[in-house]
Each structure stands twice: as structure tokens, then as C-alpha cells.
Scaffold this active site. Structure first.
Site, PDB file in Angstrom:
ATOM      1  N   TYR A  63     -88.260-102.611  50.751  1.00 54.98           N
ATOM      2  CA  TYR A  63     -87.206-102.112  49.858  1.00 54.98           C
ATOM      3  C   TYR A  63     -87.776-101.896  48.455  1.00 54.98           C
ATOM      4  CZ  TYR A  63     -83.529-102.273  46.402  1.00 54.98           C
ATOM      5  OH  TYR A  63     -82.757-101.987  45.304  1.00 54.98           O
ATOM      6  N   SER A  68     -84.921-101.204  40.111  1.00 52.53           N
ATOM      7  CA  SER A  68     -84.575-102.611  40.261  1.00 52.53           C
ATOM      8  C   SER A  68     -85.645-103.479  39.617  1.00 52.53           C
ATOM      9  CB  SER A  68     -84.494-102.916  41.759  1.00 52.53           C
ATOM     10  OG  SER A  68     -84.513-104.297  41.994  1.00 52.53           O
ATOM     11  N   LYS A  84     -88.497 -98.462  45.849  1.00 57.57           N
ATOM     12  CA  LYS A  84     -88.096 -98.278  44.440  1.00 57.57           C
ATOM     13  C   LYS A  84     -89.307 -97.896  43.601  1.00 57.57           C
ATOM     14  CE  LYS A  84     -83.905 -98.791  44.954  1.00 57.57           C
ATOM     15  NZ  LYS A  84     -82.940 -97.775  44.638  1.00 57.57           N
TER      16      LYS A  84
END
Ligand code: NAD
Ligand code: WQD
Length: 337
Positions: free
Chosen positions: A148, A124, A152
Site C-alpha cells: 500500500y 500518506s 503511494k
């Protein structure tokens, strides 16, 4: 040989499955429906007229995942499965670290064991943190602002170390910008549970009368109209980037990182106006305080994806808005119960 799709029932996974099936690829799909419904997979079959093998498996269940590899000739994987809500990741960090990291460790270990050493990973733009400038190229410094994003970035590092230790691996890290829109058929699309966190699903629900008014999070950012600027990409264009990435991965080993965006930044108000133009519906909005953690601007320089993968986005912002609304109109309750 088959491609394993983890998280295939989800928003981006289902759109990617359509592109891969239409390109004649054999797929094996795993999902535990943590954030999706089986109906999305039925819709993929309806769009393509093609079938695939499906396993309701949690990546945290090592033995069940291993069995999927024992029963199929899998030589590569597109790894979508993971939890993705930024706010929830701050409230439940352990859930996010466990699901996203442990799930990926299990997957990589099993792939290694079965000699399947090709992976395309859903990363992302969040790994660029608060970029010092825009557009962003792949060599920008990496940092994150929430658990989050941390998952990643950690997974990117795990994949880098895995390739460093065994250079037979082919790793493609796709850093998505802001995926929106839906398949033109209106049969698959984004199906957020509860109040949408993201801009487009929220606008779509205002357009359809499900919600009254969009809250625009701040108009004092350092952007042309003061509202946040992002790089919105049609989910079908994003799906096509995966086909290009897997085709390339079949011919090379190594690890590569790709921005998957359009290279164009739109503000929140640009999106509101584009949505109104594409649908003819007025979007009520009000300006409210900034959302904690949001940044001013984030958009890609997508040249590397074009130069190396031969991929570039084809849909414009009105296509994206129109297709989101088409999905909402045809599926007012998403995939239903
Ligand atoms: P999604 O939630 O719609 O799809 C993810 C799928 O993974 C769901 O079907 C879910 O049930 C499944 N899943 C989650 N944990 C699992 C587990 N432990 N075992 C098996 N299945 C599991 O999300 P999406 O929007 O399709 O995103 C796909 C990937 O792309 C995610 O990794 C996400 O972090 C990443 N990504 C998404 C965006 C975005 O804005 N949508 C942007 C950048 C990156
Ligand atoms: C876009 C713009 C908001 C909702 C998130 C994740 C990122 C990636 C993509 C997974 C911002 C504004 C939003 C609303 C608003 N996901 N906004 N009112 O925050 O750019 O990215 O999704 O990897 O990691 O952080 O996307 O759609 O939430 O917001 O004004 O109700 O819309 O402030 O400027 P974001 P978003």
C-alpha cells in the site's frame, strides 16, 4: 469550471466534498463504490443542500473516465480514489498496484489530454517509513514497508516526473497522518467493512457495545507509556486542507508536498483515555503482541502547511473522539445496506 473528485463517496472524499460545496465550488464526482456506498453522497447533499454531477466509474476504465472529461469542463482534480488497507495490500499486492497505480496513470493521462493540469493527491505519512526522529518534516527520507505504502510513494514519483516533463502542471501532494472523527452533523463518517483495522473505528465499536475489548498492539515501544504514538487529525480539518490546496493550485504551477497533521503525538492509551473523557464510556482493553510492521512514533511538523497554505488543524483530540462516537450512535450500521 469544475473540480473532479475521484473517490468522493469515501471517508475523506465525502468530508472534503462538503467543504468544497459549502465554499461554492462546482464538483464532478467519480467512484466505483469499491469501498463505499452511494448513501454517503446522498448525505453530502443533505448536509450542504447542494448538488453535483456523479459518475459510477472505475478509474481502470479509461474510456468511461475520458467520457467524464468530454462531458464536463474540468480543470482540476482531487484524487482520493484508491485502496488503503495495509494488511490487505500484503495479501493482494497485485490488486493494490493495479488499482492504485493504473488508476492514477489513466487519470493523469486523461487530465493531460484535456489540458486539466492541476492535481491534489492523497498521499500518506506511510511514505516516511520508520522515521529516524519526530516530528517529521517534508524533506525526511522516504521509504515504505508494505505494498500500500509503495503505491503511494510510486504515485508521488509519477507526479514528480509528470511535472518535470511538463511544468504547466500544478501538483500538491498532501501527506495525511491519521484521519479520524466525523462531520458534526453525524450524517457522514468512517464506515469500515468487517473488523476495523484502525484504532479509532475499533474503539468506537467497543464504546457502542459492538465489540468487547480493544487489543492494544504492544506496550514495549520506545514511547512515554510504551504504546504506539500517532498524529490523529480530525477529518473535517483534513478536508479543509484540500480547499486551501486547490485554491493555491489555481494560482501557481509546480510540485509541493505538505504534511497534514496536528503536530501532536498521542499514544494508544492517551486515545483510550481521551475517548472515555469525551463520551463518559469505559473502554475495555487488553495489551497484546505488537502488530507486525508498526512503528514507535509518527507525528508531523505541520508548519509548511501553515506557512504556505495558511492551514492549521483546529479540532482537538476530544472533539475527534466525540464526533466519532456521535457518528456511531446515529449510524450503528454505518451507511447500512
Ligand atoms: P475510502 O476507501 O473511504 O475512499 C476511497 C474511495 O475510492 C472509495 O469510495 C472507493 O470506492 C473509491 N475507489 C477505490 N478504487 C477506485 C477505482 N479504481 N475507481 C473509482 N473509485 C475507486 O478511503 P479514505 O480513507 O477516504 O482515503 C482516501 C484516500 O486517502 C486514499 O487514497 C487513501 O489511500 C488516502 N489516505 C487515507 C488515510 C486514512 O487513514 N484514511 C491516510 C492516508 C492516506
Ligand atoms: C494506530 C495505533 C497501532 C488498532 C494506518 C496506515 C497508514 C495510514 C493511517 C493510510 C498504532 C494501534 C490499532 C488496534 C491498536 N493509512 N492499534 N489496536 O497503523 O498508524 O496507520 O492508517 O495511508 O498508512 O498504516 O493507524 O489506526 O491502524 O493504528 O493498538 O486495534 O493504534 O498499533 O500504534 P496506523 P492505526
Amino acid at each position: 469550471m469544475a473540480i473532479l473528485i475521484t473517490g468522493g463517496a469515501g471517508y475523506i472524499g465525502s468530508h472534503t466534498m462538503v467543504e468544497l460545496l459549502e465554499a461554492g465550488r462546482e464538483l464532478v464526482v467519480v467512484d466505483n463504490f469499491l469501498n463505499s456506498k452511494p448513501e454517503s453522497l446522498e448525505r453530502v447533499k443533505k448536509i450542504t443542500g447542494k448538488n453535483f454531477k456523479f459518475y459510477e466509474v472505475d478509474l481502470l476504465d479509461y474510456d468511461a473516465l475520458d467520457k467524464v472529461f468530454c462531458e464536463n469542463d474540468i480543470d482540476s482534480c482531487i484524487h482520493f480514489a484508491g485502496l488503503k488497507a495495509v494488511g490487505e495490500s500484503c495479501a493482494k499486492p497485485l490488486l493494490y498496484y493495479h488499482n492504485n497505480i493504473t488508476g492514477t496513470l489513466n487519470l493523469c493521462e486523461i487530465m493531460q489530454k484535456h489540458g486539466a493540469k492541476r492535481i491534489v493527491f492523497s498521499s500518506s505519512a506511510t511514505v516516511y517509513g520508520k522515521p529516524a526522529s519526530v516530528p517529521i518534516t517534508e524533506d525526511f527520507p522516504l521509504s515504505t514497508t508494505n505494498p500500500y505504502g509503495e503505491t503511494k510513494l510510486m504515485i508521488e514519483r509519477i507526479l514528480k516526473d509528470l511535472h518535470a516533463a511538463d511544468n504547466e502542471w500544478s501538483v500538491s501532494v498532501l501527506r495525511y497522518f491519521n484521519p479520524i472523527g466525523a462531520h458534526k452533523s453525524g450524517l457522514i463518517g468512517e464506515d469500515p467493512q468487517g473488523i476495523p483495522n484502525n484504532l479509532l473505528p475499533y474503539i468506537t465499536q467497543v464504546a457502542s457495545g459492538k465489540r468487547e475489548c480493544l487489543s492494544v498492539f504492544g506496550n514495549d515501544y520506545n514511547t512515554p507509556d510504551g504504546t504506539g504514538v500517532r498524529d490523529y487529525i480530525h477529518v473535517v480539518d483534513l478536508a479543509k486542507a484540500h480547499l486551501k490546496a486547490i485554491e493555491r493550485a489555481e494560482t501557481v504551477t509546480g510540485i509541493e508536498y505538505f504534511n497534514v497533521g496536528t503536530g501532536i503525538g498521542y499514544s494508544v492509551l492517551d486515545i483510550v483515555h481521551a475517548y472515555e473523557k469525551a463520551t463518559g464510556i469505559k473502554i475495555n482493553y487488553k495489551i497484546v503482541d505488537r502488530r507486525p510492521g508498526d512503528i514507535d512514533e509518527c507525528y508531523a511538523n505541520p508548519e509548511k502547511a501553515y506557512n504556505v497554505l495558511g492551514w492549521r488543524a483546529e479540532n482537538n483530540i476530544e472533539d475527534m473522539c466525540r464526533d466519532s462516537y456521535n457518528w456511531q450512535l446515529k449510524n450503528p450500521n454505518g451507511y447500512g445496506d
